[in-house]
Scaffold this motif. Sequence first.
Motif, mmCIF file in Angstrom:
data_model
loop_
_atom_site.group_PDB
_atom_site.id
_atom_site.type_symbol
_atom_site.label_atom_id
_atom_site.label_comp_id
_atom_site.label_asym_id
_atom_site.label_seq_id
_atom_site.Cartn_x
_atom_site.Cartn_y
_atom_site.Cartn_z
ATOM 1 N N VAL A 535 0.853 -1.189 0.000
ATOM 2 C CA VAL A 535 0.000 0.000 0.000
ATOM 3 C C VAL A 535 0.891 1.241 0.000
ATOM 4 O O VAL A 535 1.827 1.349 0.807
ATOM 5 C CB VAL A 535 -0.928 0.009 1.231
ATOM 6 C CG1 VAL A 535 -1.826 1.245 1.205
ATOM 7 C CG2 VAL A 535 -1.771 -1.257 1.269
ATOM 8 N N MET A 540 -1.976 4.890 2.613
ATOM 9 C CA MET A 540 -1.919 4.364 3.983
ATOM 10 C C MET A 540 -2.214 5.462 4.998
ATOM 11 O O MET A 540 -2.887 5.224 6.011
ATOM 12 C CB MET A 540 -0.529 3.771 4.232
ATOM 13 C CG MET A 540 -0.448 2.908 5.482
ATOM 14 S SD MET A 540 -1.480 1.439 5.314
ATOM 15 C CE MET A 540 -1.322 0.771 6.978
ATOM 16 N N GLU A 544 -5.199 5.128 7.775
ATOM 17 C CA GLU A 544 -4.925 5.160 9.215
ATOM 18 C C GLU A 544 -5.853 6.103 9.965
ATOM 19 O O GLU A 544 -5.996 6.011 11.182
ATOM 20 C CB GLU A 544 -3.465 5.561 9.455
ATOM 21 C CG GLU A 544 -2.485 4.447 9.094
ATOM 22 C CD GLU A 544 -1.037 4.876 9.236
ATOM 23 O OE1 GLU A 544 -0.798 6.113 9.298
ATOM 24 O OE2 GLU A 544 -0.160 4.000 9.274
ATOM 25 N N LEU A 549 -8.708 -0.113 9.370
ATOM 26 C CA LEU A 549 -7.551 -0.880 9.794
ATOM 27 C C LEU A 549 -7.754 -1.518 11.162
ATOM 28 O O LEU A 549 -7.188 -2.575 11.465
ATOM 29 C CB LEU A 549 -6.306 0.010 9.809
ATOM 30 C CG LEU A 549 -5.835 0.533 8.447
ATOM 31 C CD1 LEU A 549 -4.566 1.359 8.601
ATOM 32 C CD2 LEU A 549 -5.600 -0.607 7.472
ATOM 33 N N VAL A 556 -1.435 -5.509 7.146
ATOM 34 C CA VAL A 556 -0.962 -4.773 5.978
ATOM 35 C C VAL A 556 0.523 -5.044 5.847
ATOM 36 O O VAL A 556 1.318 -4.649 6.712
ATOM 37 C CB VAL A 556 -1.225 -3.263 6.112
ATOM 38 C CG1 VAL A 556 -0.701 -2.536 4.877
ATOM 39 C CG2 VAL A 556 -2.701 -2.981 6.297
#
Length: 594
Positions: A535, A540, A544, A549, A556
């Motif tokens: 990613v 990312m 986040e 997540l 990941v």
Amino acid sequence: MKQLARYLPILDWGRSYSRDTATDDLIAALIVTIMLIPQSLAYALLAGLPPEIGLYASILPLVAYAIFGTSRALAVGPVAVVSLMTASAVGNLAAQGTAEYLGAAIALAFLSGLMLLAMGIFRLGFLANLLSHPVISGFITASGLIIAASQLKHLLGVSASGHNLFEILVALVRALPDINPYTLAVGIPATAFLFWVRKGLKPALVGIGLGPRLADILAKAGPVAAVAVTTLAAVTFSLGDKGVRLIGDIPTGLPMPTLPPFSLDLWTQLAIPALLISVIGFVESVSVAQTLAAKRRQRIVPDQELIGLGASNIASAISGGYPVTGGFARSVVNFDAGARTPAAGAFTAVGIALATVFLTPLLANLPQATLAATIIVAVLSLVDLKALRQVWAYSKSDFAAMAGTILVTLGFGVETGVVTGVGVSIALYLYRNSRPHMAIVGIVPGTEHFRNIKRHAVVTGDSVLSVRVDESLFFANSRYLEDRLLEFVAERPKLQHVVLMCPAVNEIDASALESLEEINRRLSDSSVTFHLSEVKGPVMDRLEGTEFLRHLTGKVFLTQYEAIATLDPETAHLAEARTPRKQTQSGYWIGPQI
């Protein structure tokens, strides 16, 4: 100062302007001026305007572009396609030859300039990318055929009109009994001469001993020679009394500053045509500018080009002109003639201004057939029917878009054609992006690389499914991703893990995020763990900041190899133990698929 130079590129190249550069620019300006005088007159007539309007549109716009434009070689002015679009747009609102028609053309230039300026200020140059090259090529090809057909009436000395190719051809056939032989005697030789000039004059001049540079200049002056000879013939043989249509008296002097008519109803009716002219003109102009800039390892700034073209169109309106843009033919001539900076355009404007003041009385007896020949020879160079075969061989969908644009433009007119082209371009974009390429991948033996199982001999296991998606994820393709991935899972009863490889994913929008959450939930219900790998950092960072997540059942991974080594070490070990066969030039592995 740097911020000011962004909007005024003249502050950049102007600091290093030298005498040698000025000499090169002056020579280029002389050649382009010679070429531009007959073209400006011809394109104004194509737009349904008095011939002098073409000269007016070739003065201040060039100065404005020299100040605001970033291309060192682009030559701005009236062009065939925009002239045709102007005639199509304004012809629906007023009759040719009336003050209302001219006022609408001026308003069209002003409105187009405002739109281009706004697009440049807000950095909307990317919108032009919605028009695919096959669609643009198809539109220009069809427009070239319509323009050439529309000028045949001037070669034949008949009256014939129409909004599309079919109507024009039918009108021409009906008018055949009224052909004027004297007009034909002017138009056909002029056309043949101009065709020969484009290809044969320069080699012929070099063959008799002239230098290549001088031969090139004289070849570019071919249209001026046609103008001079046919004008002299018209005077000598009194062709005007024999039914040959002449240009007539052209006002002498520079245009007076003017303002477009500020009518809300007029502007509303011109809004869509102005937008289409802006986009088409910008795409054509930028493509030419980028091509020429690459040859000298220079660069242009598309958003600033919008500002430069916007300023040029506003300048054209203020000087009583009509919409302008960068022309392909004259820009190539400007480049080949050695133009070093946009100052060459400003020098060309001075040359056109001098011609407007001193030469216009000499053009009263110029046959319209000569200008028609000039247009026909110029626009037929834009017709590229070979591209149909090339596009067909490469992409059937692009061929359908190109052919559809050509047929609609030829059958229903310019505005309908360009609207269709825009619609087809957007539809193709959405269709292609709504079905992103997805590949099940495996590890190439002896490496840490992963490739499509249908193209390479790779190692895969039963417990882990590795899927690579080769597109950013957004609302148009999120459901396809969801359905396709779950379809892969349903075909593998022994599956324990799914790893979605994301090396080509540059963005994940809210709709795609919801789809990823749904995939995660449904795989969890099936006792399958969902993972991501490779990613990109910006993607990312956004993930986040969400709950995704936290709810992700898997991990990941930085690389896909790390994912396989962690989730299926047996398969990773098996791939390490195998030595890959010799690879072919095409990139395929020799040997049976694993």
